[in-house]
Write a protein that holds these residues in place. Structure first.
Motif, short mmCIF file in Angstrom:
data_model
loop_
_atom_site.label_atom_id
_atom_site.label_comp_id
_atom_site.label_asym_id
_atom_site.label_seq_id
_atom_site.Cartn_x
_atom_site.Cartn_y
_atom_site.Cartn_z
N ASP A 1 0.85 -1.19 0.00
CA ASP A 1 0.00 0.00 0.00
C ASP A 1 0.89 1.24 0.00
O ASP A 1 1.37 1.67 1.05
CB ASP A 1 -0.90 -0.01 1.24
N LYS B 1 -0.13 4.16 2.57
CA LYS B 1 0.23 3.96 3.98
C LYS B 1 1.74 4.06 4.18
O LYS B 1 2.19 4.63 5.18
CB LYS B 1 -0.26 2.60 4.45
N GLY C 1 1.70 -0.51 5.46
CA GLY C 1 1.51 -0.97 4.09
C GLY C 1 2.64 -1.83 3.58
O GLY C 1 2.84 -1.96 2.36
#
Length: 248
Positions: A92, A95, A150
């Motif tokens: 991610d 993040k 993430g």
């Protein structure tokens, strides 16, 4: 060509240079507009607003993190140095950019502390013989701790364990003593089996005395095949008993 046209061309080139970006397949661009998160863009061609937009590239490929040797005192109070390697990747990009200042540095520091903690909770024999178990435990802890960033930790491998010289000598002596113990047990077991076989053979010969004479003839044959000039004559024990018991 007028000065105005040249100025316009320069502005266009500057706009293209600052606004048009190419994002590779293995990258993503985190775009901030006036300091606020806008979107994650890429791969391919993206356009940014000059001065207003800011872009940070995040690499999505698997990263090999080398954990330097860590001083660890095991559960049985043995001082060792342990190094490892960690494989992780960003899942991610939003993040990894917004939730932590530097995800690579944070993951590295967390890997070092986790390695020391897990190895410190185990005994030396467990660290040496059950590396796979410790690898899985470290990987699970790192994966859980880095998930809010993430980051996905896919694998952890303990790479090297450095023991003190005194411990190496002690382990070598222990291994040598263990090999000697096994050799003595094997030798004693062989003697035990041989004695059982000899006992069975003696019982068979006692039941049929002719077997002893056949064994004697076989022995003479073996001696003769070796071109030996020595000749053996059997002397019955009963004859010796008769001579010793006969009065003068």
């Amino acid at each position: 060509m007028s000065f105005t046209l040249i100025f316009i061309i320069i502005l266009i080139l500057l706009f293209l240079q600052t606004s048009v970006k190419v994002i590779n397949e293995y990258e993503r661009a985190v775009v901030l507009r006036l300091g606020k998160f806008l979107a994650v863009k890429g791969p391919g061609l993206i356009i940014l607003l000059p001065i207003i937009d800011k872009m940070v590239k995040i690499d999505l490929r698997t990263v090999t993190l080398d954990v330097p040797p860590q001083e660890v005192i095991t559960k049985d109070n043995v001082s060792i140095k342990v190094s490892a390697v960690v494989y992780y990747r960003v899942l991610d990009p939003e993040k990894s950019f917004l939730q932590v200042e530097d995800y690579h540095y944070a993951t590295s520091q967390l890997a070092q502390t986790t390695l020391r903690s897990i190895c410190g909770q185990a005994e030396l024999d467990e660290v040496l013989a059950e590396r796979e178990k410790l690898n899985l435990k470290i990987q699970e802890i790192l994966d859980a701790e880095t998930e809010p960033w993430g980051v996905k930790v896919s694998k952890v491998e303990i790479k090297e364990i450095d023991l003190p010289e005194e411990m190496k000598r002690a382990m070598a002596k222990q291994a040598e003593a263990e090999r000697e113990r096994r050799a003595k047990i094997i030798s004693a077991d062989g003697e035990y089996q041989a004695s059982k076989t000899l006992l069975e053979a003696a019982q068979i010969m006692a039941q049929n005395p002719i077997t002893l004479q056949l064994r004697y003839l076989q022995t003479l044959t073996e001696i003769a095949s070796e071109k030996n000039s020595t000749i053996l004559f059997p002397l019955p024990i009963e004859l010796l008993k008769a001579l010793t018991n006969n009065p003068k």
